[in-house]
Design a protein around this motif. Structure first.
Motif, PDB file in Angstrom:
ATOM      1  N   PRO A 149      45.925  24.716  31.725  1.00 49.63           N
ATOM      2  CA  PRO A 149      45.798  26.157  31.473  1.00 49.63           C
ATOM      3  C   PRO A 149      46.529  26.960  32.556  1.00 49.63           C
ATOM      4  CG  PRO A 149      43.784  25.319  32.427  1.00 49.63           C
ATOM      5  CD  PRO A 149      44.657  24.127  32.208  1.00 49.63           C
ATOM      6  N   LEU A 150      46.694  28.241  32.278  1.00 38.18           N
ATOM      7  CA  LEU A 150      47.363  29.135  33.216  1.00 38.18           C
ATOM      8  C   LEU A 150      46.451  30.313  33.540  1.00 38.18           C
ATOM      9  CD1 LEU A 150      51.129  29.459  32.235  1.00 38.18           C
ATOM     10  CD2 LEU A 150      50.157  28.520  34.306  1.00 38.18           C
ATOM     11  N   HIS A 151      46.429  30.672  34.839  1.00 39.00           N
ATOM     12  CA  HIS A 151      45.613  31.808  35.288  1.00 39.00           C
ATOM     13  C   HIS A 151      46.447  32.629  36.257  1.00 39.00           C
ATOM     14  CE1 HIS A 151      42.049  34.090  36.378  1.00 39.00           C
ATOM     15  NE2 HIS A 151      42.372  33.912  37.653  1.00 39.00           N
ATOM     16  N   ILE A 152      46.557  33.931  36.037  1.00 41.34           N
ATOM     17  CA  ILE A 152      47.359  34.831  36.873  1.00 41.34           C
ATOM     18  C   ILE A 152      46.429  35.875  37.480  1.00 41.34           C
ATOM     19  CG2 ILE A 152      49.180  36.574  36.871  1.00 41.34           C
ATOM     20  CD1 ILE A 152      50.603  35.019  34.728  1.00 41.34           C
ATOM     21  N   GLU A 153      46.569  36.063  38.810  1.00 40.34           N
ATOM     22  CA  GLU A 153      45.775  37.061  39.535  1.00 40.34           C
ATOM     23  C   GLU A 153      46.621  38.311  39.767  1.00 40.34           C
ATOM     24  OE1 GLU A 153      42.691  37.116  40.803  1.00 40.34           O
ATOM     25  OE2 GLU A 153      41.994  35.077  40.347  1.00 40.34           O
ATOM     26  N   ILE A 154      46.028  39.480  39.518  1.00 39.08           N
ATOM     27  CA  ILE A 154      46.686  40.766  39.760  1.00 39.08           C
ATOM     28  C   ILE A 154      45.768  41.579  40.665  1.00 39.08           C
ATOM     29  CG2 ILE A 154      47.638  42.867  38.751  1.00 39.08           C
ATOM     30  CD1 ILE A 154      48.123  41.356  36.182  1.00 39.08           C
ATOM     31  N   ASP A 155      46.152  41.720  41.954  1.00 36.31           N
ATOM     32  CA  ASP A 155      45.330  42.500  42.880  1.00 36.31           C
ATOM     33  C   ASP A 155      45.880  43.922  42.981  1.00 36.31           C
ATOM     34  OD1 ASP A 155      47.607  42.244  44.406  1.00 36.31           O
ATOM     35  OD2 ASP A 155      46.783  40.650  45.667  1.00 36.31           O
TER      36      ASP A 155
ATOM     37  N   PHE B 103      45.164  30.887  28.462  1.00 40.16           N
ATOM     38  CA  PHE B 103      45.883  31.775  29.380  1.00 40.16           C
ATOM     39  C   PHE B 103      45.003  32.975  29.703  1.00 40.16           C
ATOM     40  CE2 PHE B 103      48.783  35.445  30.024  1.00 40.16           C
ATOM     41  CZ  PHE B 103      49.360  35.008  31.218  1.00 40.16           C
ATOM     42  N   THR B 104      44.820  33.254  30.998  1.00 36.02           N
ATOM     43  CA  THR B 104      43.977  34.370  31.442  1.00 36.02           C
ATOM     44  C   THR B 104      44.718  35.167  32.506  1.00 36.02           C
ATOM     45  OG1 THR B 104      42.911  32.943  33.094  1.00 36.02           O
ATOM     46  CG2 THR B 104      41.804  33.188  30.971  1.00 36.02           C
ATOM     47  N   ILE B 105      44.451  36.480  32.517  1.00 32.71           N
ATOM     48  CA  ILE B 105      44.967  37.388  33.543  1.00 32.71           C
ATOM     49  C   ILE B 105      43.762  38.084  34.165  1.00 32.71           C
ATOM     50  CG2 ILE B 105      46.430  39.375  34.042  1.00 32.71           C
ATOM     51  CD1 ILE B 105      48.068  38.727  31.609  1.00 32.71           C
ATOM     52  N   CYS B 106      43.593  37.892  35.493  1.00 35.25           N
ATOM     53  CA  CYS B 106      42.466  38.499  36.213  1.00 35.25           C
ATOM     54  C   CYS B 106      42.972  39.722  36.967  1.00 35.25           C
ATOM     55  CB  CYS B 106      41.849  37.489  37.183  1.00 35.25           C
ATOM     56  SG  CYS B 106      40.473  38.163  38.142  1.00 35.25           S
ATOM     57  N   CYS B 107      42.444  40.903  36.598  1.00 31.21           N
ATOM     58  CA  CYS B 107      42.827  42.162  37.250  1.00 31.21           C
ATOM     59  C   CYS B 107      41.673  42.665  38.112  1.00 31.21           C
ATOM     60  CB  CYS B 107      43.170  43.234  36.214  1.00 31.21           C
ATOM     61  SG  CYS B 107      44.601  42.852  35.227  1.00 31.21           S
TER      62      CYS B 107
ATOM     63  N   ILE C 216      33.893  44.125  39.834  1.00 33.19           N
ATOM     64  CA  ILE C 216      34.876  43.465  40.691  1.00 33.19           C
ATOM     65  C   ILE C 216      36.190  43.234  39.966  1.00 33.19           C
ATOM     66  CG2 ILE C 216      35.331  41.387  42.040  1.00 33.19           C
ATOM     67  CD1 ILE C 216      32.347  41.126  42.485  1.00 33.19           C
ATOM     68  N   SER C 217      36.135  42.606  38.814  1.00 35.22           N
ATOM     69  CA  SER C 217      37.380  42.210  38.157  1.00 35.22           C
ATOM     70  C   SER C 217      37.203  42.210  36.647  1.00 35.22           C
ATOM     71  CB  SER C 217      37.838  40.827  38.632  1.00 35.22           C
ATOM     72  OG  SER C 217      36.843  39.851  38.359  1.00 35.22           O
ATOM     73  N   ILE C 218      38.357  42.287  35.978  1.00 32.23           N
ATOM     74  CA  ILE C 218      38.435  42.216  34.522  1.00 32.23           C
ATOM     75  C   ILE C 218      39.357  41.036  34.179  1.00 32.23           C
ATOM     76  CG2 ILE C 218      39.012  43.421  32.405  1.00 32.23           C
ATOM     77  CD1 ILE C 218      36.716  44.694  33.982  1.00 32.23           C
ATOM     78  N   ILE C 219      38.851  40.087  33.406  1.00 27.35           N
ATOM     79  CA  ILE C 219      39.630  38.918  33.016  1.00 27.35           C
ATOM     80  C   ILE C 219      40.012  39.058  31.549  1.00 27.35           C
ATOM     81  CG2 ILE C 219      39.649  36.410  32.794  1.00 27.35           C
ATOM     82  CD1 ILE C 219      37.677  36.251  35.059  1.00 27.35           C
ATOM     83  N   VAL C 220      41.310  39.114  31.286  1.00 24.56           N
ATOM     84  CA  VAL C 220      41.835  39.254  29.936  1.00 24.56           C
ATOM     85  C   VAL C 220      42.310  37.882  29.469  1.00 24.56           C
ATOM     86  CG1 VAL C 220      43.643  40.312  28.529  1.00 24.56           C
ATOM     87  CG2 VAL C 220      42.484  41.652  30.297  1.00 24.56           C
ATOM     88  N   ARG C 221      41.861  37.468  28.284  1.00 19.85           N
ATOM     89  CA  ARG C 221      42.226  36.170  27.722  1.00 19.85           C
ATOM     90  C   ARG C 221      43.165  36.375  26.544  1.00 19.85           C
ATOM     91  NH1 ARG C 221      38.804  32.327  29.814  1.00 19.85           N
ATOM     92  NH2 ARG C 221      36.945  33.147  30.845  1.00 19.85           N
ATOM     93  N   ILE C 222      44.308  35.728  26.632  1.00 22.11           N
ATOM     94  CA  ILE C 222      45.305  35.748  25.560  1.00 22.11           C
ATOM     95  C   ILE C 222      45.539  34.299  25.159  1.00 22.11           C
ATOM     96  CG2 ILE C 222      47.636  36.430  24.885  1.00 22.11           C
ATOM     97  CD1 ILE C 222      47.580  38.475  27.124  1.00 22.11           C
ATOM     98  N   GLY C 223      45.208  33.983  23.942  1.00 20.50           N
ATOM     99  CA  GLY C 223      45.259  32.589  23.541  1.00 20.50           C
ATOM    100  C   GLY C 223      44.046  31.843  24.084  1.00 20.50           C
ATOM    101  N   SER C 224      44.077  30.552  23.936  1.00 17.61           N
ATOM    102  CA  SER C 224      42.925  29.752  24.340  1.00 17.61           C
ATOM    103  C   SER C 224      42.984  29.310  25.788  1.00 17.61           C
ATOM    104  CB  SER C 224      42.813  28.509  23.444  1.00 17.61           C
ATOM    105  OG  SER C 224      42.689  28.883  22.081  1.00 17.61           O
TER     106      SER C 224
ATOM    107  N   ILE D  73      44.575  40.965  22.367  1.00 15.83           N
ATOM    108  CA  ILE D  73      43.761  40.293  23.380  1.00 15.83           C
ATOM    109  C   ILE D  73      42.627  39.568  22.677  1.00 15.83           C
ATOM    110  CG2 ILE D  73      42.277  40.630  25.392  1.00 15.83           C
ATOM    111  CD1 ILE D  73      43.895  43.116  26.066  1.00 15.83           C
ATOM    112  N   ASP D  74      42.417  38.304  23.033  1.00 16.84           N
ATOM    113  CA  ASP D  74      41.350  37.536  22.406  1.00 16.84           C
ATOM    114  C   ASP D  74      39.981  37.939  22.922  1.00 16.84           C
ATOM    115  OD1 ASP D  74      43.444  36.347  21.199  1.00 16.84           O
ATOM    116  OD2 ASP D  74      43.094  34.339  21.985  1.00 16.84           O
ATOM    117  N   ALA D  75      39.834  38.084  24.232  1.00 18.01           N
ATOM    118  CA  ALA D  75      38.526  38.418  24.812  1.00 18.01           C
ATOM    119  C   ALA D  75      38.742  39.030  26.181  1.00 18.01           C
ATOM    120  CB  ALA D  75      37.641  37.178  24.917  1.00 18.01           C
ATOM    121  N   ILE D  76      37.710  39.770  26.650  1.00 18.26           N
ATOM    122  CA  ILE D  76      37.729  40.407  27.972  1.00 18.26           C
ATOM    123  C   ILE D  76      36.428  40.046  28.684  1.00 18.26           C
ATOM    124  CG2 ILE D  76      37.836  42.571  29.248  1.00 18.26           C
ATOM    125  CD1 ILE D  76      39.290  43.809  26.899  1.00 18.26           C
TER     126      ILE D  76
END
Length: 1145
Positions: A545-551, A670-674, A660-668, A593-596
């Motif tokens: 899987p892939l996870h990207i952090e955005i601070d 891949f996640t982006i944590c803002c 603290i953070s919002i995690i956006v899930r795209i696909g099964s 977006i699949d889920a937040i």
């Protein structure tokens, strides 16, 4: 610059040759080499070797040889090492003054020498050596010699070998002659610079007129010579400290030749030549910078010539040298491709070498076994040879080296933009060489500035390179991050004028959309990530899987920005409150977006927002039981349009509830944590700040967009426990001050209770003493918490298991379990060492539900300000006995203020009165007052005893009210004659007056150190004696006793002034002599004439030896006279009423 020959890079050195008389050659050569500048010598032992200087005869066949050039290649070297400037012929004096055969031999040798050196333009000097003192030179022969060689007399030198001094003088005369003849070899820089400039200008005029060579080779020869002349001129200017003139000359040089490009197929030669000009000048400027004056002073005088500060930096020329080298490489690649297209690359020029002239080349031909010949080249052959030479070198390494020099200098000078420019080009060169690791290092260095200053087009290009570097390294995560950043750049239309666009292609909206689609295909698993240079591909799956952090400072904030705003600022525990979650993206295409996942600092408040149009996947939920799931009808993000979602959240824990953070899930997978941001403090997107786009707010309410916060305060539940902290009056220094603390339950049971105690200085200065001499003292803390005692006051909690930590200003105490209605108390013991007000903070934290550590804690706070006061102020007074005065010589002589101290007479009793004043607001009880010796070794130097009626302190009576003083009298008798005697320390024991005195009470000890005293032997003592009182009309005797304690006879003058209240008899004025170690008594009969307090006749006693005068004080001269004789009745007192020694005030 290192490619230039040594004779071009270094200053010229003259060369002379010595012919004949070989035994003198070492002496003359050593002398000339020691000169400054040195002169090289070429020694020939005899005249037969002079033919080596003869000019060679040119070949008869000149049709096949290269044409004559402007400057021969070895001309400078030849005149340094082969062709002398001066030929010195050494002859013995016998050849001049000897027989005719010797004169004939001399003439023959000189004719041969003149014939050889005439073709070389070499000067001739004749030296006649006198080998013995008997040699006498004939003037006629010397005149004939001058006529024979056709030289002036100054060019014919007599060299004497009689002794060392004459040899040295002859050499000096010889050296002066050479200096006079060849000034140009003595570094006459001004003259040399003038002729170099004339040669440079004359060479420039030959560009359009000379037809000796084909066009391309003719231009190459002229440029090569211009390069060497420019090098000489620049070197001389910089050597003379003329920095500005050197830069202006270099600018003129480049302008003059920059447009002389030549034919199209030879363009790369021009750019190579121009790059070399900048490189050489940069090296000259760098080596000369240490000896040059300050740069601002150089620029100030040439403002009218538009000389910029950049032109003063060597890095500027290194950068341009690399730039022109890039142009050369491009033109060389074009020329090479053209030659390959026409099939002429297989016939390269062979056996091409530099010809005898600077800037020319020729082909080497063999004629026979040992003979060789040079054949001139055509322009076509010369171009073929130049292209073949260019293919042998990789210009990228030279470009990288030049750019690195510029990068290091610009970085040191704090020029970030120029440093980033150089870093970018270094990275591109590494990328072209396939060194991805080095390329990425310099790309990362440059991209920081481009992001900070929002250079969109440059950022597009460099991100394209970084994207390709990640692709070649096989890093899927970095590839996605760079791709997302590129897709979110503010590029709406293509820029057709931008040529260098990199591997990503020209920046345009269409290209952004292509990259966006590529990203979506990768993260959803529809496409694969191709590894360059490998046969396998990567795919985003469950195993990878892939996870990207955005601070808050990430460049990916333009990809996804999350804003959270609570609608309220404070909420009760257990009550729901609303907040708005807003998402913004600058990606060019809408996406689903699949889920937040919404995450708070209180994990029990976390929840998931599921897209109802997407099939839920197990990977979209956490494994926590009871995880809250909300459903949204659609979760779609469009370009520059906020997606707003409002939900309720409830917290049962007091304190701060922070998103603290919002995690956006795209696909099964891949996640982006803002990181969640508050609308009130959210920064703009730097890249999109000045773009023409519709401005919108993250919330519907504009006011909330300016004040909304991502955190809310959850109030604590109301405490049903009372905490009381009391103090009885101010605290006194030295005592253990007791502060009772009581905890009373009014409804809640107290579980896991903790009592925190903090002492804080109200003035902010700290509770620790800053003095260095008491770091280990027990009083190093001004105020300290000693301990805590339990409810029974018998045992201290500091030794119990209930206490956790007691420090000087902090305490942590465990509170036992309390049911509703119960109470618990303790006492805090605090001690003051300095007068300082403090704030006492007492905090109770407890749980009302049980002993679970995760249960909500309830807090109760109390504070109390306590003033620390000084209890007593101790002072003292030293007095002499009543009506007895000793002469102290230290008082007669004036002393400095720093040396003043109490002075006591030796073996005489002095009276010490010690006072203790109550400075508090409460009554104090004095338990005792004593004086203790500071050092046992001084026990015999001074004796201190209480007054005869004060041996014991009457404890029940020693109560001192506020403002009152307690006094005690001591007698001090010095028994050792020392300049500094320690009297001791006053020790006062006291306590608060709280009622009846309990047995065993120790009290508080306060100490006061008495000052040292000076003890000296008194030479004279004057005493006055009279009855304690008088009766009206009854006569009494008044005695004046003068005691001499020295071994000398003392002359004393005295006088007595009459008083209106007495009738006196006796001598009123006289001089007496007091024998050594004896005393003299003066007696007077006095009859009182009035009653009351009367002044006795005034007595004056003067010592002639010491020039000191004594007069009694007013109190010592006062006596009370009764009208009639009084009657006294004596009673027995409880305490002995022994006579008390009084002191004269």
């Amino acid at each position: 610059m290192e490619e230039y020959p040594e004779e071009l890079r270094t200053p010229p050195v003259p060369l002379i040759t010595l012919v004949g008389f070989p035994e003198l050659h070492p002496t003359i050569s050593a002398h000339l080499n020691a000169e400054k500048p040195p002169i090289n010598t070429l020694a020939l032992p005899d005249f037969d070797k002079i033919s080596v200087f003869a000019k060679p005869i040119d070949s008869a066949d000149s049709s096949s040889s290269p044409p004559a050039g402007i400057l021969k290649r070895d001309w400078l070297l030849k005149h340094r090492t082969k062709i002398p400037s001066v030929a010195v012929a050494l002859f013995s004096s016998d050849h001049v003054s000897g027989d005719p055969s010797q004169w004939l031999q001399l003439s023959t040798l000189l004719d041969h020498l003149k014939t050889v050196i005439r073709t070389r333009n070499t000067k001739l000097v004749v030296v006649v050596v006198q080998t013995s003192p008997e040699d006498d030179m004939n003037e006629d022969r010397m005149a004939a010699l001058r006529k024979r060689v056709e030289l002036d007399s100054k060019y014919i030198v007599n060299f004497s070998m009689r002794d060392s001094s004459e040899v040295k003088q002859s050499l000096n005369r010889h050296d002066s002659l050479l200096v006079a003849v060849y000034a140009e070899f003595r570094r006459d820089w001004v003259e040399a610079l003038k002729f170099y400039e004339d040669a440079y200008h004359a060479l420039r005029e030959m560009v359009g007129t000379s037809t000796r060579l084909p066009a391309i080779q003719r231009l190459v020869e002229i440029k090569t010579l211009a390069e060497q002349l420019h090098f000489k001129i620049s070197t001389l200017l910089l050597h003379g400290g003329k920095l500005v003139e050197a830069i202006l000359w270099f600018r003129q040089h480049c302008t003059s030749y920059k447009k002389l490009v030549g034919t199209a197929e030879a363009t790369f030669l021009h750019w190579e030549w121009l790059s070399r000009q900048f490189l050489v000048f940069a090296e000259l400027l760098e080596t000369s910078s240490k000896n040059l004056p300050a740069l601002p002073a150089q620029v100030s005088g040439v403002k009218d010539k538009a000389l910029t500060e950049w032109e003063l930096q060597p890095a500027y020329y290194y950068q341009l040298a690399s730039r022109y080298l890039m142009e050369k490489r491009s033109c060389l690649e074009l020329a090479l491709s053209m030659w390959e297209i026409f099939g002429e690359s297989n016939n390269p020029a062979e056996s091409v070498i530099p010809s005898a002239y600077v800037g020319q080349f020729a082909r080497l031909l063999e004629q026979g076994h040992e003979e060789v010949a040079l054949q001139p080249l055509t322009d076509e052959e010369f171009i073929r040879y130049s292209i073949a030479e260019g293919k042998r070198f990789q210009d990228s390494f030279e470009i990288i080296a030049l750019m690195k020099k510029s990068y290091e200098v610009y970085t040191g000078l704090k020029f970030p933009r120029m440093a980033s420019y150089c870093s970018f080009h270094i990275a591109k060169e590494y990328y072209s060489l396939g060194e991805i690791k080095n390329a990425k290092q310099y790309f990362d260095s440059a991209v920081k500035l481009y992001r900070h200053e929002s250079w969109t087009t440059l950022l597009w290009e460099i991100l394209g390179y970084l994207r390709e570097c990640a692709s070649q390294d096989g890093s899927l995560k970095e590839f996605l991050e760079y791709s997302l950043e590129m897709a979110a750049l503010p590029i709406t239309s293509g820029d057709s004028t931008y040529k260098e666009c990199g591997p990503a292609g020209p920046p345009s909206l269409q290209q952004r959309e292509i990259i966006h689609k590529e990203i979506l295909g990768l993260v959803t698993g529809e496409s694969e990530f191709a590894l360059k240079g490998a046969d396998q591909n990567l795919r985003v799956t469950n195993d990878s899987p892939l996870h990207i952090e955005i601070d808050l400072v990430s460049p990916l904030r333009v990809v996804l920005l999350a804003s959270v705003a609570f609608h309220e600022q404070v909420v009760k525990p257990g009550m729901p409150t609303q907040f708005t979650l807003s998402l913004l993206s600058q990606l060019p295409l809408p996406f689903e977006i699949d889920a937040i996942d919404v995450q708070f600092n209180q994990s029990e408040c976390n929840f998931v927002i599921q897209n109802s149009q997407k099939t839920s996947s197990p990977a979209n939920f956490t494994n926590q039981a009871g995880y809250r799931v909300e459903t949204a009808p659609a979760l779609a993000l469009s370009t520059n349009k906020w997606l707003r979602l409002t939900y309720d959240v409830k917290s049962d824990r007091s304190g701060k509830l922070d998103c603290i953070s919002i995690i956006v899930r795209i696909g099964s997978h891949f996640t982006i944590c803002c990181r969640a941001e508050s609308p009130a403090s959210m920064d703009d997107l730097p890249l999109w700040k000045f773009e023409e786009c519709l401005e919108s707010f993250p919330t519907k309410d504009p006011a909330q967009a300016f004040s909304g916060q991502k955190a809310i305060q959850v109030e604590e539940p109301d405490a049903q426990v009372d905490l009381s902290v009391d103090a009885d009056g101010p605290a006194l220094i030295g005592e253990n001050f007791i502060v009772p603390v009581t905890i009373s339950s009014k409804g809640h049971s107290v579980y896991s209770g903790e009592l925190k105690i903090n002492l804080v200085d109200t003035r902010g200065g700290g509770l620790v003493s800053p003095r260095e001499f008491e770091p280990h003292s027990t009083e190093s803390h001004h105020v300290e918490l000693l301990g805590v005692s339990g409810p029974g006051d018998e045992n201290s909690l500091t030794t119990s298991d209930n206490i956790r930590n007691i420090q000087h200003s902090f305490g942590l105490i465990s509170v036992p379990f309390l049911n509703g209605g119960e109470s618990w108390s303790c006492k805090l013991e605090i001690k003051w060492h300095r007068p300082k007000p403090i704030m006492l903070y007492v905090s109770l934290s407890y749980s009302s539900q049980g002993h679970d550590v995760n249960m909500q804690k309830i807090h109760v706070h109390k504070s109390l300000q306590i003033e620390g006061q000084t209890p007593v102020l101790i002072s003292h007074h030293m007095r002499l006995p009543f009506r007895r005065d000793a002469l102290l010589l230290s008082r007669v002589k004036p002393a400095a203020d720093a040396e003043k101290m109490p002075c006591l007479p030796l073996n005489e009793t002095s009276i010490l009165v010690v006072s203790a004043k109550n400075c508090t607001e409460v009554p104090l009880r004095v338990l005792s007052m004593t004086i203790e010796k500071d050092d046992n070794s001084l026990e015999n130097s001074c004796t201190v005893h209480p007054a005869s009626n004060q041996h014991t302190d009457a404890a029940p009576l020693n109560i001192v009210v506020p403002g009152e003083e307690y006094k005690k009298v001591f007698s001090v008798i010095p028994v050792a004659n020392t300049p500094r005697t320690r009297i001791g320390t006053v020790c006062l024991k006291w306590m608060r007056d709280t009622g009846p005195l309990n047995q065993g009470v120790s009290g508080v000890l306060t100490k006061h150190k008495l000052p040292d005293a000076n003890v000296e032997q008194s030479p004279l003592i004057v005493s006055l004696k009279c009855p304690p009182h008088g009766v009206l009309g009854d006569p009494f005797t008044y005695f004046i006793i003068v005691q001499n304690q020295t071994e000398l006879l003392q002359e004393i003058k005295y006088s007595l002034l009459d008083s209106q209240s007495f009738v006196s008899s006796g001598s009123h004025n006289d001089t007496i002599f007091v024998l050594p170690k004896s005393e003299h008594i003066l007696s007077y009969k006095l009859v009182p004439l009035a009653s009351g307090a009367l002044q006795l006749p005034r007595v004056t006693v003067t010592s002639s030896r010491y020039s000191a005068t004594f007069q009694p004080s007013v109190a010592a001269s006062t006596i009370f006279v009764f009208p009639v004789k009084p009657q006294f009745e004596m009673k027995t007192m409880e305490y002995s009423a022994e006579p008390m020694m009084l002191a004269a005030e």
